[in-house]
Design an enzyme around this catalytic site. Structure first.
Site, PDB file in Angstrom:
ATOM      1  N   GLU A 128      25.054  36.061  34.962  1.00 11.45           N
ATOM      2  CA  GLU A 128      24.450  35.982  36.298  1.00 11.45           C
ATOM      3  C   GLU A 128      23.504  37.148  36.579  1.00 11.45           C
ATOM      4  O   GLU A 128      23.084  37.359  37.715  1.00 11.45           O
ATOM      5  CB  GLU A 128      25.537  35.924  37.383  1.00 11.45           C
ATOM      6  CG  GLU A 128      26.308  34.634  37.428  1.00 11.45           C
ATOM      7  CD  GLU A 128      25.484  33.401  37.849  1.00 11.45           C
ATOM      8  OE1 GLU A 128      24.253  33.533  38.067  1.00 11.45           O
ATOM      9  OE2 GLU A 128      26.068  32.318  37.933  1.00 11.45           O
ATOM     10  N   HIS A 140      34.523  33.823  43.179  1.00 12.90           N
ATOM     11  CA  HIS A 140      34.858  32.448  43.557  1.00 12.90           C
ATOM     12  C   HIS A 140      36.127  32.457  44.414  1.00 12.90           C
ATOM     13  O   HIS A 140      37.133  31.843  44.040  1.00 12.90           O
ATOM     14  CB  HIS A 140      35.097  31.589  42.310  1.00 12.90           C
ATOM     15  CG  HIS A 140      33.967  31.550  41.339  1.00 12.90           C
ATOM     16  ND1 HIS A 140      34.110  31.106  40.039  1.00 12.90           N
ATOM     17  CD2 HIS A 140      32.662  31.890  41.462  1.00 12.90           C
ATOM     18  CE1 HIS A 140      32.945  31.189  39.404  1.00 12.90           C
ATOM     19  NE2 HIS A 140      32.055  31.677  40.248  1.00 12.90           N
TER      20      HIS A 140
HETATM   21 ZN   LIG Z   1      30.136  32.184  39.518  1.00 11.13          ZN
END
Ligand SMILES: [Zn+2]
Length: 210
Positions: A73, A94
Site C-alpha cells: 500500500e 481493517h
Molecule cells: Zn488493507
C-alpha cells in the site's frame, strides 16, 4: 519521546492488540524528513513487527536501502504525504465495525458525536479502488484536505495525522464511532445534532475549515 521507527512499531502492536488487523493486514508509515518516509514491510504480522521490519523509502517511491520490501500500500501512503506536507503519519487497518460500514457501502452518519466532529471531522466513504495501486491514492485525493480519516469502500479504513500515535488514536476513535453507530442503529437509529450545535462546535475546532 520515541523515535519515528519505534513509534511505528508501537502503533503496529496496538493495532494487533486492538483487533484492527488480521494476519498480515494493515500498514503504518511516518515522515522521516523532507525526502524520506518510513513504512512497514509487506507480509508482516503487526503484532510481531520489529524495527528491522521498517523500511526507508524516498518520496518518489524508491527504497533507500536493500532490505525488506515495503508494504504494497506504499502508493497510497505516498499520495497522502505528497498532497499534505503537514501530515507526518498514516495508519491503514481493517477494524471490524468501520470495515463493516465500508464493505456494506454505508456512510457513517455525520454530526452525531461532538468529540468526533472535533477530532475526526467528516469521515468520507471513498469509492473502491484496487488495493496496492495508485488508484487508492487518487480516490482519496478529494477528501484529504477536509478530513483526517476515511473509510475505503470494500476494504478498510485509513487515518492521517501529525504523529503515528495520533493517527492510531484517530483509527481507534473511528472504530469506536462505527461500533456505537452500529449499536444505535439496532436501537432504532442515530439522532443528528442540529446545525446550530454543529456550527458552535466548529467555531472552536482547530481544524475548522468545513
Ligand atoms: Zn488493507
Amino acid at each position: 519521546m520515541l523515535s519515528p521507527r519505534l513509534s511505528i512499531v508501537q502503533v503496529c502492536h496496538r493495532l494487533a492488540a486492538s483487533g484492527f488487523v488480521a494476519a498480515f493486514d494493515g500498514n503504518v508509515s511516518a515522515r522521516l524528513d523532507g525526502r524520506t518516509i518510513l513504512i512497514t514491510a509487506g507480509n508482516r504480522n503487526k503484532g510481531e513487527i520489529t524495527v528491522e521490519d521498517i523500511v526507508d523509502v524516498a518520496l518518489d517511491g524508491k527504497p533507500r536501502q536493500r532490505g525488506p520490501v515495503p508494504s504494497s500500500e506504499l502508493p497510497m501512503h505516498l499520495a497522502i504525504y505528497r498532497s499534505r506536507p503537514d501530515v507526518h503519519a498514516v495508519v491503514h487497518a481493517h477494524p471490524p465495525f468501520a470495515t463493516a460500514f465500508a464493505v456494506s457501502g454505508t456512510q457513517l452518519t455525520a454530526n452525531v458525536f461532538p468529540e468526533v466532529i472535533l477530532s475526526l471531522g467528516d469521515i468520507p466513504l471513498v469509492p473502491y479502488a484496487t488495493p496496492s495501486t495508485e488508484d487508492v491514492g487518487k480516490a482519496l485525493m478529494p477528501f484529504l484536505d477536509s478530513s483526517h480519516a476515511a473509510l475505503l469502500s470494500n476494504h478498510g479504513a485509513v487515518t492521517w495525522a501529525s504523529t503515528p500515535d495520533e493517527a492510531y488514536w484517530l483509527m481507534e476513535k473511528l472504530e469506536h464511532t462505527a461500533h456505537i453507530e452500529w449499536l444505535a442503529r439496532s436501537l432504532g437509529g442515530v439522532q443528528k445534532l442540529p446545525p446550530d450545535a454543529v456550527d458552535a462546535l466548529k467555531r472552536i475546532h482547530p481544524y475548522s475549515s468545513t
